[in-house]
Motif scaffolding. Structure first.
Motif, mmCIF file in Angstrom:
data_model
loop_
_atom_site.group_PDB
_atom_site.id
_atom_site.type_symbol
_atom_site.label_atom_id
_atom_site.label_comp_id
_atom_site.label_asym_id
_atom_site.label_seq_id
_atom_site.Cartn_x
_atom_site.Cartn_y
_atom_site.Cartn_z
ATOM 1 N N SER A 105 -9.234 -52.675 97.093
ATOM 2 C CA SER A 105 -8.156 -51.981 97.389
ATOM 3 C C SER A 105 -7.050 -52.445 96.414
ATOM 4 O O SER A 105 -6.253 -51.757 95.995
ATOM 5 C CB SER A 105 -7.670 -52.363 98.816
ATOM 6 N N ASN A 106 -7.161 -53.918 96.186
ATOM 7 C CA ASN A 106 -6.063 -54.287 95.321
ATOM 8 C C ASN A 106 -6.388 -54.152 93.758
ATOM 9 O O ASN A 106 -5.634 -53.898 93.022
ATOM 10 C CB ASN A 106 -5.853 -55.952 95.425
ATOM 11 N N ALA A 107 -7.643 -54.244 93.475
ATOM 12 C CA ALA A 107 -8.002 -53.601 92.173
ATOM 13 C C ALA A 107 -7.457 -52.041 92.097
ATOM 14 O O ALA A 107 -7.141 -51.831 90.981
ATOM 15 C CB ALA A 107 -9.367 -53.640 91.925
ATOM 16 N N ASP A 108 -7.713 -51.473 92.769
ATOM 17 C CA ASP A 108 -7.284 -49.838 93.162
ATOM 18 C C ASP A 108 -5.800 -49.835 92.671
ATOM 19 O O ASP A 108 -5.289 -49.109 91.875
ATOM 20 C CB ASP A 108 -7.650 -49.151 94.027
ATOM 21 N N ILE A 109 -5.036 -50.716 93.364
ATOM 22 C CA ILE A 109 -3.481 -50.692 93.384
ATOM 23 C C ILE A 109 -3.196 -51.093 91.771
ATOM 24 O O ILE A 109 -2.282 -50.322 91.292
ATOM 25 C CB ILE A 109 -2.971 -51.596 94.094
ATOM 26 N N GLU A 110 -4.152 -51.869 91.099
ATOM 27 C CA GLU A 110 -3.451 -52.330 89.905
ATOM 28 C C GLU A 110 -4.464 -51.456 88.516
ATOM 29 O O GLU A 110 -4.220 -51.712 87.601
ATOM 30 C CB GLU A 110 -3.999 -53.441 89.627
ATOM 31 N N ARG A 111 -5.060 -50.220 89.179
ATOM 32 C CA ARG A 111 -5.473 -49.501 88.290
ATOM 33 C C ARG A 111 -6.992 -50.280 87.553
ATOM 34 O O ARG A 111 -7.094 -49.796 86.403
ATOM 35 C CB ARG A 111 -4.698 -48.850 87.504
ATOM 36 N N ALA A 112 -7.431 -50.990 88.195
ATOM 37 C CA ALA A 112 -8.547 -51.519 87.622
ATOM 38 C C ALA A 112 -9.682 -50.939 88.085
ATOM 39 O O ALA A 112 -9.780 -50.127 88.926
ATOM 40 C CB ALA A 112 -8.693 -53.105 87.912
ATOM 41 N N VAL A 113 -10.846 -51.166 87.208
ATOM 42 C CA VAL A 113 -12.097 -50.295 87.786
ATOM 43 C C VAL A 113 -13.021 -51.428 88.531
ATOM 44 O O VAL A 113 -13.425 -52.150 87.971
ATOM 45 C CB VAL A 113 -12.899 -49.713 86.489
ATOM 46 N N SER A 114 -13.377 -50.818 89.842
ATOM 47 C CA SER A 114 -14.548 -51.623 90.568
ATOM 48 C C SER A 114 -15.786 -51.197 90.303
ATOM 49 O O SER A 114 -16.158 -50.216 90.137
ATOM 50 C CB SER A 114 -13.792 -51.411 91.918
ATOM 51 N N ILE A 115 -16.453 -52.402 89.947
ATOM 52 C CA ILE A 115 -17.910 -52.045 89.631
ATOM 53 C C ILE A 115 -18.714 -53.073 90.941
ATOM 54 O O ILE A 115 -18.689 -53.789 91.179
ATOM 55 C CB ILE A 115 -18.558 -52.901 88.384
ATOM 56 N N GLU A 116 -19.069 -51.971 91.972
ATOM 57 C CA GLU A 116 -19.812 -52.396 92.995
ATOM 58 C C GLU A 116 -21.661 -52.566 92.928
ATOM 59 O O GLU A 116 -22.269 -51.424 92.583
ATOM 60 C CB GLU A 116 -19.655 -51.344 94.108
ATOM 61 N N VAL A 117 -21.985 -53.732 93.059
ATOM 62 C CA VAL A 117 -23.426 -54.111 92.957
ATOM 63 C C VAL A 117 -24.107 -54.133 94.220
ATOM 64 O O VAL A 117 -23.596 -54.789 94.942
ATOM 65 C CB VAL A 117 -23.476 -55.364 91.971
ATOM 66 N N PRO A 118 -25.084 -53.341 94.568
ATOM 67 C CA PRO A 118 -25.475 -53.311 95.901
ATOM 68 C C PRO A 118 -25.990 -54.884 96.235
ATOM 69 O O PRO A 118 -26.721 -55.564 95.477
ATOM 70 C CB PRO A 118 -27.030 -52.275 95.480
ATOM 71 N N LEU A 119 -25.967 -54.747 97.534
ATOM 72 C CA LEU A 119 -26.488 -56.263 98.172
ATOM 73 C C LEU A 119 -28.127 -56.129 98.080
ATOM 74 O O LEU A 119 -28.519 -54.840 98.256
ATOM 75 C CB LEU A 119 -26.032 -56.428 99.678
ATOM 76 N N VAL A 120 -28.762 -57.190 98.258
ATOM 77 C CA VAL A 120 -30.158 -57.229 98.389
ATOM 78 C C VAL A 120 -30.450 -57.855 99.804
ATOM 79 O O VAL A 120 -30.195 -58.823 99.899
ATOM 80 C CB VAL A 120 -30.829 -57.924 97.271
ATOM 81 N N GLN A 121 -30.853 -57.235 100.682
ATOM 82 C CA GLN A 121 -31.382 -57.725 102.016
ATOM 83 C C GLN A 121 -30.007 -58.408 102.562
ATOM 84 O O GLN A 121 -29.954 -59.352 103.089
ATOM 85 C CB GLN A 121 -32.272 -58.685 101.870
ATOM 86 N N GLY A 122 -28.626 -57.600 102.288
ATOM 87 C CA GLY A 122 -27.605 -57.970 102.840
ATOM 88 C C GLY A 122 -26.864 -59.231 102.073
ATOM 89 O O GLY A 122 -25.916 -59.553 102.378
#
Length: 365
Positions: free
Chosen positions: A120-137
């Protein structure tokens, strides 16, 4: 009025439902809240006494530098005062890091199911979030490394991870830090550090000298039981702390919070007792989940995530009606709920309510 276009559709953080709201909505006299990872045993008596002693000073602004608390915490952690910054909860430090370092188009890497405030804070600053899937949590550190580019500014590692409770062992963490480019900041969020008991769990503070691009976050909201006062902290190199301080608002932690945190920090016996009770509570809940045939993630926090095998919101709603508040709504785990480890009696009430709710949904042990 015309807002910034990129903030119009940002999601608003949704905390756990308040106890009074649930009582009123469902006509209940007793409600147990196990939704926000608060300390069920409250805060140290020393902290309460410190708050009481500070009440006559409410007309005075707090110490903007939190000098006395900073000195005590520095001694406790074995660092210098210049390595520490305080925030209105450690989530303010997250916001300050985003404010100080992100430019539009910068990239930041995080797990795909982790503390939502990073994104959410990255979005506010217009940064691009790269979300990497968890492996077994658990954080996939190799997967995160593979996504580093010339645009990467910050990598977030929540350890133990919220909401799964899993952790990255020290050997894997240091191998990861060795491979991250020096120009990339790594934020190690250790909000639940004091609860972790596994011998392979790392102490991020001890890694700071080796990794000058590392920032460690901790809080007084969890094991210290001061969530209502909103005080957390970051520890990093003096150069990073100075940059974050340059975007910090004045008087961002209150007199009451500073006084209570100072007293709580000195009550090591209370912290150790809460840690012991939490470990026993985790065992209690894990044993019950096994009895009920429910999968769960082994946790190093004061919460645990469990698969209820039906839509989590259905169980969430049934539990509310029975006077127990938990957390649902994890987009990648639609049949899982997260529950705070309560007292032995609270855990018992939760299990009884959960078992009844599962039966109502036709889930067989």
């Amino acid at each position: 009025m015309k807002p910034k276009p990129h903030i119009v559709n940002l999601p608003v953080y949704k905390p756990g439902k308040p106890i009074e709201e649930v009582k009123k909505e469902y006509g209940l006299d007793e409600v147990i809240k196990l939704a926000s990872n608060e300390n069920p045993y409250g805060s140290s008596p020393s902290a309460k006494a410190a708050i009481q002693a500070e009440l006559d000073q409410l007309s005075l602004y707090p110490d903007g530098s939190a000098a006395e608390l900073t000195a005590a915490l520095a001694a406790h952690l074995g660092v210098n005062a210049e390595n520490i910054i305080f925030g209105c909860g450690s989530d303010e430090i997250i916001a300050l890091i985003a404010r100080a370092f992100f430019l539009p188009g910068d990239e930041t890497i995080m797990a795909d199911q982790t503390f939502s405030v990073y994104k959410s804070n990255a979005d506010i600053e217009r940064a691009v979030s790269i979300e990497v899937p968890l492996v077994q949590g658990t954080h996939d550190l190799d997967g995160m490394l593979a996504r580093v580019t010339d645009k990467t500014k910050v990598i977030w590692v929540c350890n133990p991870n919220n909401p799964t409770g899993t952790f990255v062992p020290e050997s894997a963490l240091t191998a990861f830090l060795d491979a991250v480019p020096d120009r990339v900041m790594v934020v190690l969020d250790e909000a639940y550090y004091e609860y972790a008991t596994d011998s392979s769990y790392s102490n991020g503070i001890k890694l700071l000298e080796r990794y000058p691009n590392l920032v460690v976050l901790r809080t007084f909201s969890k094991i210290y039981g001061l969530a209502a006062l909103r005080i957390g902290y970051g520890v990093a190199s003096p150069e990073i702390i100075t940059l974050i301080n340059q975007v910090r608002e004045p008087f961002n932690t209150s007199r009451l919070a500073q006084a209570a945190a100072l007293a709580a920090l000195g009550d090591r016996e209370y912290v150790e007792e809460c840690r012991r009770l939490n470990s026993a509570g985790l065992v209690q809940l894990q044993d019950e989940f096994k009895r009920l045939g429910l999968e769960y993630f082994p946790s190093q926090g004061n919460f645990i995530m469990v698969d209820v095998r039906v839509p989590a919101f259905d169980i969430f709603e049934l539990l509310l009606r029975k006077g127990v508040i938990v957390r649902a709504g994890h987009r990648l785990y639609p049949t899982w709920i997260r529950v705070t480890v309560g007292s032995q009696e609270q855990n018992k009430v939760f299990i009884q309510a959960l078992e009844a709710a599962l039966q109502e949904q036709g889930v067989q042990a």
